[in-house]
Design a protein around this motif. Structure first.
Motif, PDB file in Angstrom:
ATOM      1  N   GLN A  55       0.782  -1.232   0.000  1.00  0.00           N
ATOM      2  CA  GLN A  55       0.000   0.000   0.000  1.00  0.00           C
ATOM      3  C   GLN A  55       0.819   1.291   0.000  1.00  0.00           C
ATOM      4  O   GLN A  55       0.255   2.379   0.039  1.00  0.00           O
ATOM      5  CB  GLN A  55      -0.957  -0.006   1.198  1.00  0.00           C
ATOM      6  CG  GLN A  55      -1.915  -1.197   1.157  1.00  0.00           C
ATOM      7  CD  GLN A  55      -3.065  -1.040   2.120  1.00  0.00           C
ATOM      8  OE1 GLN A  55      -3.801  -0.061   2.069  1.00  0.00           O
ATOM      9  NE2 GLN A  55      -3.214  -1.998   3.022  1.00  0.00           N
ATOM     10  N   GLN A  58      -0.165   3.610  -2.853  1.00  0.00           N
ATOM     11  CA  GLN A  58      -1.398   4.347  -2.597  1.00  0.00           C
ATOM     12  C   GLN A  58      -1.170   5.481  -1.601  1.00  0.00           C
ATOM     13  O   GLN A  58      -1.706   6.580  -1.757  1.00  0.00           O
ATOM     14  CB  GLN A  58      -2.487   3.413  -2.075  1.00  0.00           C
ATOM     15  CG  GLN A  58      -3.855   4.074  -1.931  1.00  0.00           C
ATOM     16  CD  GLN A  58      -4.357   4.627  -3.255  1.00  0.00           C
ATOM     17  OE1 GLN A  58      -4.426   3.921  -4.253  1.00  0.00           O
ATOM     18  NE2 GLN A  58      -4.687   5.923  -3.272  1.00  0.00           N
ATOM     19  N   MET A  59      -0.346   5.230  -0.568  1.00  0.00           N
ATOM     20  CA  MET A  59      -0.008   6.295   0.376  1.00  0.00           C
ATOM     21  C   MET A  59       0.644   7.464  -0.366  1.00  0.00           C
ATOM     22  O   MET A  59       0.299   8.633  -0.140  1.00  0.00           O
ATOM     23  CB  MET A  59       0.956   5.787   1.440  1.00  0.00           C
ATOM     24  CG  MET A  59       0.398   4.774   2.407  1.00  0.00           C
ATOM     25  SD  MET A  59       1.709   4.256   3.575  1.00  0.00           S
ATOM     26  CE  MET A  59       1.209   2.572   3.902  1.00  0.00           C
ATOM     27  N   ARG A  61       0.442   8.271  -3.517  1.00  0.00           N
ATOM     28  CA  ARG A  61      -0.537   8.956  -4.365  1.00  0.00           C
ATOM     29  C   ARG A  61      -1.433   9.878  -3.550  1.00  0.00           C
ATOM     30  O   ARG A  61      -1.746  10.995  -3.975  1.00  0.00           O
ATOM     31  CB  ARG A  61      -1.386   7.918  -5.105  1.00  0.00           C
ATOM     32  CG  ARG A  61      -0.650   7.200  -6.230  1.00  0.00           C
ATOM     33  CD  ARG A  61      -1.490   6.070  -6.787  1.00  0.00           C
ATOM     34  NE  ARG A  61      -0.821   5.407  -7.922  1.00  0.00           N
ATOM     35  CZ  ARG A  61      -1.158   4.216  -8.391  1.00  0.00           C
ATOM     36  NH1 ARG A  61      -2.170   3.543  -7.833  1.00  0.00           N
ATOM     37  NH2 ARG A  61      -0.520   3.697  -9.415  1.00  0.00           N
ATOM     38  N   ASP A  62      -1.840   9.413  -2.376  1.00  0.00           N
ATOM     39  CA  ASP A  62      -2.709  10.233  -1.527  1.00  0.00           C
ATOM     40  C   ASP A  62      -2.006  11.513  -1.096  1.00  0.00           C
ATOM     41  O   ASP A  62      -2.601  12.597  -1.090  1.00  0.00           O
ATOM     42  CB  ASP A  62      -3.149   9.430  -0.293  1.00  0.00           C
ATOM     43  CG  ASP A  62      -4.092   8.284  -0.633  1.00  0.00           C
ATOM     44  OD1 ASP A  62      -4.734   8.336  -1.702  1.00  0.00           O
ATOM     45  OD2 ASP A  62      -4.177   7.330   0.176  1.00  0.00           O
ATOM     46  N   ILE A  63      -0.723  11.398  -0.735  1.00  0.00           N
ATOM     47  CA  ILE A  63       0.029  12.570  -0.276  1.00  0.00           C
ATOM     48  C   ILE A  63       0.396  13.468  -1.455  1.00  0.00           C
ATOM     49  O   ILE A  63       0.392  14.701  -1.349  1.00  0.00           O
ATOM     50  CB  ILE A  63       1.285  12.120   0.496  1.00  0.00           C
ATOM     51  CG1 ILE A  63       0.864  11.394   1.779  1.00  0.00           C
ATOM     52  CG2 ILE A  63       2.189  13.309   0.827  1.00  0.00           C
ATOM     53  CD1 ILE A  63       1.995  10.653   2.467  1.00  0.00           C
ATOM     54  N   LEU A  65      -1.278  14.191  -3.950  1.00  0.00           N
ATOM     55  CA  LEU A  65      -2.396  15.048  -4.348  1.00  0.00           C
ATOM     56  C   LEU A  65      -2.233  16.449  -3.780  1.00  0.00           C
ATOM     57  O   LEU A  65      -2.785  17.424  -4.318  1.00  0.00           O
ATOM     58  CB  LEU A  65      -3.729  14.448  -3.865  1.00  0.00           C
ATOM     59  CG  LEU A  65      -4.188  13.154  -4.535  1.00  0.00           C
ATOM     60  CD1 LEU A  65      -5.420  12.593  -3.824  1.00  0.00           C
ATOM     61  CD2 LEU A  65      -4.496  13.398  -6.018  1.00  0.00           C
ATOM     62  N   TYR A 179       1.442  15.888   7.049  1.00  0.00           N
ATOM     63  CA  TYR A 179       0.848  14.620   7.467  1.00  0.00           C
ATOM     64  C   TYR A 179       1.657  13.954   8.580  1.00  0.00           C
ATOM     65  O   TYR A 179       2.862  14.165   8.711  1.00  0.00           O
ATOM     66  CB  TYR A 179       0.770  13.658   6.275  1.00  0.00           C
ATOM     67  CG  TYR A 179      -0.164  14.093   5.174  1.00  0.00           C
ATOM     68  CD1 TYR A 179      -1.530  13.817   5.234  1.00  0.00           C
ATOM     69  CD2 TYR A 179       0.320  14.793   4.075  1.00  0.00           C
ATOM     70  CE1 TYR A 179      -2.388  14.209   4.214  1.00  0.00           C
ATOM     71  CE2 TYR A 179      -0.529  15.193   3.045  1.00  0.00           C
ATOM     72  CZ  TYR A 179      -1.879  14.902   3.130  1.00  0.00           C
ATOM     73  OH  TYR A 179      -2.725  15.301   2.119  1.00  0.00           O
ATOM     74  N   GLU A 294      -7.139  11.011   7.627  1.00  0.00           N
ATOM     75  CA  GLU A 294      -7.292  11.148   6.179  1.00  0.00           C
ATOM     76  C   GLU A 294      -7.494   9.795   5.501  1.00  0.00           C
ATOM     77  O   GLU A 294      -8.331   9.653   4.618  1.00  0.00           O
ATOM     78  CB  GLU A 294      -6.055  11.846   5.589  1.00  0.00           C
ATOM     79  CG  GLU A 294      -5.852  13.263   6.076  1.00  0.00           C
ATOM     80  CD  GLU A 294      -6.916  14.222   5.547  1.00  0.00           C
ATOM     81  OE1 GLU A 294      -7.038  14.347   4.314  1.00  0.00           O
ATOM     82  OE2 GLU A 294      -7.622  14.838   6.373  1.00  0.00           O
ATOM     83  N   GLN A 295      -6.695   8.800   5.917  1.00  0.00           N
ATOM     84  CA  GLN A 295      -6.782   7.467   5.315  1.00  0.00           C
ATOM     85  C   GLN A 295      -6.333   6.433   6.342  1.00  0.00           C
ATOM     86  O   GLN A 295      -5.541   6.737   7.240  1.00  0.00           O
ATOM     87  CB  GLN A 295      -5.883   7.349   4.066  1.00  0.00           C
ATOM     88  CG  GLN A 295      -6.267   8.229   2.898  1.00  0.00           C
ATOM     89  CD  GLN A 295      -7.536   7.782   2.203  1.00  0.00           C
ATOM     90  OE1 GLN A 295      -8.005   6.666   2.418  1.00  0.00           O
ATOM     91  NE2 GLN A 295      -8.082   8.643   1.360  1.00  0.00           N
ATOM     92  N   TYR A 297      -4.796   2.304   6.263  1.00  0.00           N
ATOM     93  CA  TYR A 297      -4.255   1.255   5.405  1.00  0.00           C
ATOM     94  C   TYR A 297      -4.052   0.014   6.279  1.00  0.00           C
ATOM     95  O   TYR A 297      -3.253   0.043   7.216  1.00  0.00           O
ATOM     96  CB  TYR A 297      -2.924   1.688   4.788  1.00  0.00           C
ATOM     97  CG  TYR A 297      -2.954   3.068   4.157  1.00  0.00           C
ATOM     98  CD1 TYR A 297      -3.342   3.257   2.831  1.00  0.00           C
ATOM     99  CD2 TYR A 297      -2.600   4.203   4.911  1.00  0.00           C
ATOM    100  CE1 TYR A 297      -3.369   4.526   2.265  1.00  0.00           C
ATOM    101  CE2 TYR A 297      -2.624   5.468   4.359  1.00  0.00           C
ATOM    102  CZ  TYR A 297      -3.008   5.628   3.032  1.00  0.00           C
ATOM    103  OH  TYR A 297      -3.042   6.891   2.474  1.00  0.00           O
ATOM    104  N   ARG A 310      -3.840  14.338   9.571  1.00  0.00           N
ATOM    105  CA  ARG A 310      -3.514  15.679   9.088  1.00  0.00           C
ATOM    106  C   ARG A 310      -4.058  16.698  10.088  1.00  0.00           C
ATOM    107  O   ARG A 310      -5.178  16.534  10.588  1.00  0.00           O
ATOM    108  CB  ARG A 310      -4.143  15.884   7.716  1.00  0.00           C
ATOM    109  CG  ARG A 310      -3.732  17.162   7.002  1.00  0.00           C
ATOM    110  CD  ARG A 310      -4.141  17.072   5.544  1.00  0.00           C
ATOM    111  NE  ARG A 310      -4.346  18.383   4.941  1.00  0.00           N
ATOM    112  CZ  ARG A 310      -4.747  18.571   3.698  1.00  0.00           C
ATOM    113  NH1 ARG A 310      -5.022  17.526   2.932  1.00  0.00           N
ATOM    114  NH2 ARG A 310      -4.892  19.780   3.217  1.00  0.00           N
TER     115      ARG A 310
END
Length: 317
Positions: A55, A58-59, A61-63, A65, A179, A294-295, A297, A310
């Motif tokens: 993951q 994905q982490m 990609r999330d950051i 953004l 974050y 925020e997310q 995992y 965050r």
């Protein structure tokens, strides 16, 4: 040595006696801890590595953004054997990536630097030795985004208000676009947890008793290790696993500086806690420290999680 001795005097004069687990980590303690990480019963590193491998993209990609340039600050960085994989997955998603490793152990940081630099494409690297409660205060502001990481389920070494205080402390160096990534070991079958802290090979026992050896080596104490034992305990009502060193006889231990400490038969020294969390505990921490989740995992068993926090914007509810 002075800080260590001061801590020992204070801790062994308490009732009940207590010493901080941070002093487990001398050269021998570091080596024993690496053995623990490879034990079959000690499931935590495998759970964490599974999340990192599956993951991290994905982490990133999330950051990404929010940030195109990122500084990663890791508290209690350890030897870097897991972090290097996370950084490898992160690097393609950012125009610039910097890694700042903070750890109390010079020995471990030397390994960390070697691991990070040998296994990833060149990135900005800085190792900072010392207690991160002091070193973190000194990191300068950055125009890049900042991700502070606290992995290894080390958050479990804190309980109650101490957790909120840690979050507030970390937040002091974060902008509201930055974050905080924290690894939590979640509650699970109590026997699985107990086995992780009372392994069949006795490595965890050696790790705890090395604290007595360290006092012998560095402070001139005369602990007889054969007269002490390691006792772990897990309370499923609170989610707290704890470790104690128990005196097997009534005895007096002397230090070369003239300090002496007496032990009653079966008196214990508390050395460590490792809390296991319900998801509601994590939500409560976020609320108390004014952080947003925020997310999350998870590993495949949903027994371990990375949570991306965050800071709430000033004035927000």
């Amino acid at each position: 040595m002075s800080d260590f001795f001061d801590h020992v005097k204070e801790g062994l004069r308490k009732s009940p006696k207590a010493l901080s687990s941070r002093y487990f980590y001398d050269a021998k303690g570091d080596a024993l801890y690496q053995k623990i990480m490879n034990l079959e019963e000690y499931y935590l590193p495998r759970s964490e590595m599974q999340i990192i491998e599956n993951q991290s993209v994905q982490m990133a990609r999330d950051i990404a953004l929010v940030h195109s340039r990122l500084q990663i600050v890791e508290l209690g960085a350890g030897d870097g054997t897991k972090t290097k994989h996370l950084i490898k997955h992160f690097k393609p998603h950012f125009n610039s990536l910097e890694y700042v490793a903070m750890d109390i152990s010079d020995n471990v940081l030397a390994i960390n630097e070697k691991e990070i630099k040998s296994e990833t494409e060149p990135i900005k690297y800085k190792g900072v030795a010392g207690d991160y409660f002091e070193t973190y205060k000194t990191i300068p502001a950055t125009q890049d985004g900042r991700l502070v990481m606290f992995l290894g389920a080390n958050i479990g070494n804190y309980t109650g208000s101490d957790i909120s205080e840690l979050f507030t402390f970390v937040k002091s160096k974060l902008k509201d676009t930055d974050y905080f990534l924290v690894a939590f070991d979640l509650v699970k079958h109590p026997r699985k947890i107990m086995a992780a802290y009372d392994d069949s090979k006795g490595i965890t026992k050696q790790f705890n008793l090395n604290l007595l050896e360290r006092m012998n080596r560095e402070l001139g104490a005369n602990f007889n290790l054969g007269q002490f034992d390691h006792f772990p305990y897990y309370d499923p009502l609170t989610g707290v696993a704890s470790s104690q060193i128990v005196s097997l006889k009534k005895q007096i231990v002397e230090f070369s500086q003239g300090f002496t400490v007496s032990f009653d038969h079966f008196e214990a020294i508390h050395t460590e806690i490792s809390k296991k969390f319900f998801l509601s505990d994590i939500e409560e921490v976020a609320e108390e420290s004014e952080m947003n989740i925020e997310q999350t995992y998870f590993d495949t068993d949903k027994g371990y999680t990375f949570v991306l926090f965050r800071p709430q914007k000033y004035g927000m509810d």
